[in-house]
Design a protein around this motif. Structure first.
Motif, PDB file in Angstrom:
ATOM      1  N   PRO A 185      23.917  39.891  85.688  1.00 49.30           N
ATOM      2  CA  PRO A 185      24.749  40.755  84.851  1.00 49.30           C
ATOM      3  C   PRO A 185      26.202  40.283  84.798  1.00 49.30           C
ATOM      4  O   PRO A 185      26.668  39.559  85.675  1.00 49.30           O
ATOM      5  CB  PRO A 185      24.643  42.120  85.540  1.00 49.30           C
ATOM      6  CG  PRO A 185      24.331  41.805  86.967  1.00 49.30           C
ATOM      7  CD  PRO A 185      23.525  40.521  86.942  1.00 49.30           C
ATOM      8  N   GLY A 186      26.890  40.727  83.772  1.00 51.11           N
ATOM      9  CA  GLY A 186      28.298  40.387  83.608  1.00 51.11           C
ATOM     10  C   GLY A 186      29.166  40.877  84.748  1.00 51.11           C
ATOM     11  O   GLY A 186      30.232  40.310  85.003  1.00 51.11           O
ATOM     12  N   ALA A 187      28.711  41.897  85.456  1.00 52.39           N
ATOM     13  CA  ALA A 187      29.484  42.427  86.581  1.00 52.39           C
ATOM     14  C   ALA A 187      29.643  41.382  87.685  1.00 52.39           C
ATOM     15  O   ALA A 187      30.639  41.388  88.412  1.00 52.39           O
ATOM     16  CB  ALA A 187      28.823  43.679  87.135  1.00 52.39           C
ATOM     17  N   VAL A 188      28.684  40.475  87.813  1.00 55.31           N
ATOM     18  CA  VAL A 188      28.790  39.423  88.820  1.00 55.31           C
ATOM     19  C   VAL A 188      29.948  38.495  88.456  1.00 55.31           C
ATOM     20  O   VAL A 188      30.791  38.175  89.298  1.00 55.31           O
ATOM     21  CB  VAL A 188      27.466  38.639  88.965  1.00 55.31           C
ATOM     22  CG1 VAL A 188      27.636  37.438  89.887  1.00 55.31           C
ATOM     23  CG2 VAL A 188      26.355  39.546  89.471  1.00 55.31           C
ATOM     24  N   VAL A 228      19.271  32.623  77.730  1.00 52.29           N
ATOM     25  CA  VAL A 228      18.011  33.336  77.481  1.00 52.29           C
ATOM     26  C   VAL A 228      17.220  33.427  78.786  1.00 52.29           C
ATOM     27  O   VAL A 228      17.056  32.444  79.485  1.00 52.29           O
ATOM     28  CB  VAL A 228      17.174  32.598  76.413  1.00 52.29           C
ATOM     29  CG1 VAL A 228      15.818  33.244  76.245  1.00 52.29           C
ATOM     30  CG2 VAL A 228      17.917  32.569  75.102  1.00 52.29           C
ATOM     31  N   GLY A 229      16.756  34.614  79.094  1.00 51.82           N
ATOM     32  CA  GLY A 229      15.962  34.829  80.298  1.00 51.82           C
ATOM     33  C   GLY A 229      16.814  35.024  81.539  1.00 51.82           C
ATOM     34  O   GLY A 229      16.745  36.053  82.185  1.00 51.82           O
ATOM     35  N   ILE A 232      28.078  43.514  74.402  1.00 48.60           N
ATOM     36  CA  ILE A 232      27.205  44.421  75.157  1.00 48.60           C
ATOM     37  C   ILE A 232      26.329  43.624  76.121  1.00 48.60           C
ATOM     38  O   ILE A 232      25.468  42.850  75.687  1.00 48.60           O
ATOM     39  CB  ILE A 232      26.332  45.268  74.210  1.00 48.60           C
ATOM     40  CG1 ILE A 232      27.236  46.117  73.317  1.00 48.60           C
ATOM     41  CG2 ILE A 232      25.358  46.136  74.996  1.00 48.60           C
ATOM     42  CD1 ILE A 232      26.499  46.912  72.275  1.00 48.60           C
ATOM     43  N   PRO A 233      26.526  43.809  77.425  1.00 50.08           N
ATOM     44  CA  PRO A 233      25.798  43.010  78.415  1.00 50.08           C
ATOM     45  C   PRO A 233      24.274  43.110  78.325  1.00 50.08           C
ATOM     46  O   PRO A 233      23.594  42.106  78.513  1.00 50.08           O
ATOM     47  CB  PRO A 233      26.281  43.564  79.761  1.00 50.08           C
ATOM     48  CG  PRO A 233      27.594  44.182  79.464  1.00 50.08           C
ATOM     49  CD  PRO A 233      27.506  44.696  78.059  1.00 50.08           C
ATOM     50  N   ALA A 234      23.737  44.256  78.020  1.00 48.29           N
ATOM     51  CA  ALA A 234      22.281  44.440  78.034  1.00 48.29           C
ATOM     52  C   ALA A 234      21.560  43.571  77.012  1.00 48.29           C
ATOM     53  O   ALA A 234      20.399  43.213  77.206  1.00 48.29           O
ATOM     54  CB  ALA A 234      21.942  45.911  77.802  1.00 48.29           C
ATOM     55  N   ILE A 284      19.841  38.060  74.508  1.00 51.56           N
ATOM     56  CA  ILE A 284      18.740  38.157  73.550  1.00 51.56           C
ATOM     57  C   ILE A 284      19.196  37.904  72.105  1.00 51.56           C
ATOM     58  O   ILE A 284      18.494  37.270  71.333  1.00 51.56           O
ATOM     59  CB  ILE A 284      18.081  39.559  73.646  1.00 51.56           C
ATOM     60  CG1 ILE A 284      17.585  39.817  75.065  1.00 51.56           C
ATOM     61  CG2 ILE A 284      16.978  39.721  72.629  1.00 51.56           C
ATOM     62  CD1 ILE A 284      16.562  38.837  75.562  1.00 51.56           C
ATOM     63  N   VAL A 285      20.365  38.397  71.745  1.00 48.06           N
ATOM     64  CA  VAL A 285      20.838  38.297  70.359  1.00 48.06           C
ATOM     65  C   VAL A 285      20.909  36.847  69.861  1.00 48.06           C
ATOM     66  O   VAL A 285      20.439  36.563  68.756  1.00 48.06           O
ATOM     67  CB  VAL A 285      22.174  39.042  70.170  1.00 48.06           C
ATOM     68  CG1 VAL A 285      22.804  38.730  68.825  1.00 48.06           C
ATOM     69  CG2 VAL A 285      21.951  40.541  70.301  1.00 48.06           C
TER      70      VAL A 285
END
Length: 167
Positions: free
Chosen positions: A36-39, A29-30, A118-120, A124-125
């Protein structure tokens, strides 16, 4: 990103810890909003192509980190609980929060799976799921399933992407 890859090259003994940490941080969280998952994918591909980590080492580490990040978000949500709804943030975003909680209650496992993929919304979920009062046992089971699917997809992405660098 180049700084991270240079650091890894200079400190290969920390590769395992880095995979575990990045998988956890991108789900936390936060923190997950800024990592991002790309890292993780980039670092994992680099480690794999440079033969600093084998895929059978990488995937369990990513699984453990992601599961820990998700679970910390869920339990933070449970701890915050209904008091969250009285915050100024919740007041400003009431419609979105109510809609998200309704989706979690209605689709449960599907919302948890989509939230993991979903990375975005990944970080939060779990928080909203915990706030909504969703069953802890169901969350743990569905989240571990979702993390398992995510881990397999990560493995496919790492192996597939590393093929681009093999030639």
């Amino acid at each position: 990103m180049d700084a991270i890859l240079t650091w890894i090259s200079d400190n290969p003994s920390y590769s395992h810890y880095l995979v575990l940490s990045l998988a956890c941080f991108e789900a936390a969280v936060g923190i997950g909003l800024f990592i991002p998952g790309a890292v993780l994918l980039s670092v994992a591909v680099f480690l794999y192509t440079q033969q600093l980590i084998r895929i059978e080492e990488l995937l369990p580490l990513a699984f453990a980190g992601a599961a820990f990040g998700d679970q910390s978000g869920y339990w933070t949500g449970r701890w915050i609980g209904p008091a969250f709804h009285t915050t100024a943030f919740a007041g400003r975003n009431r419609q979105h929060i109510n809609r998200t909680e309704a989706l979690i209650r209605r689709y449960g496992w599907g919302a948890i799976l989509i939230g993991r993929i979903i990375p975005a919304i990944r970080s939060i979920v779990p928080l909203i799921t915990g706030i909504s009062g969703y069953s802890a046992l169901k969350y743990i089971l569905f989240d571990l399933l979702a993390v398992g699917i995510w881990t397999l997809l990560l493995g496919l992405a790492v192996v597939g992407t590393s093929g681009l660098f093999a030639s």
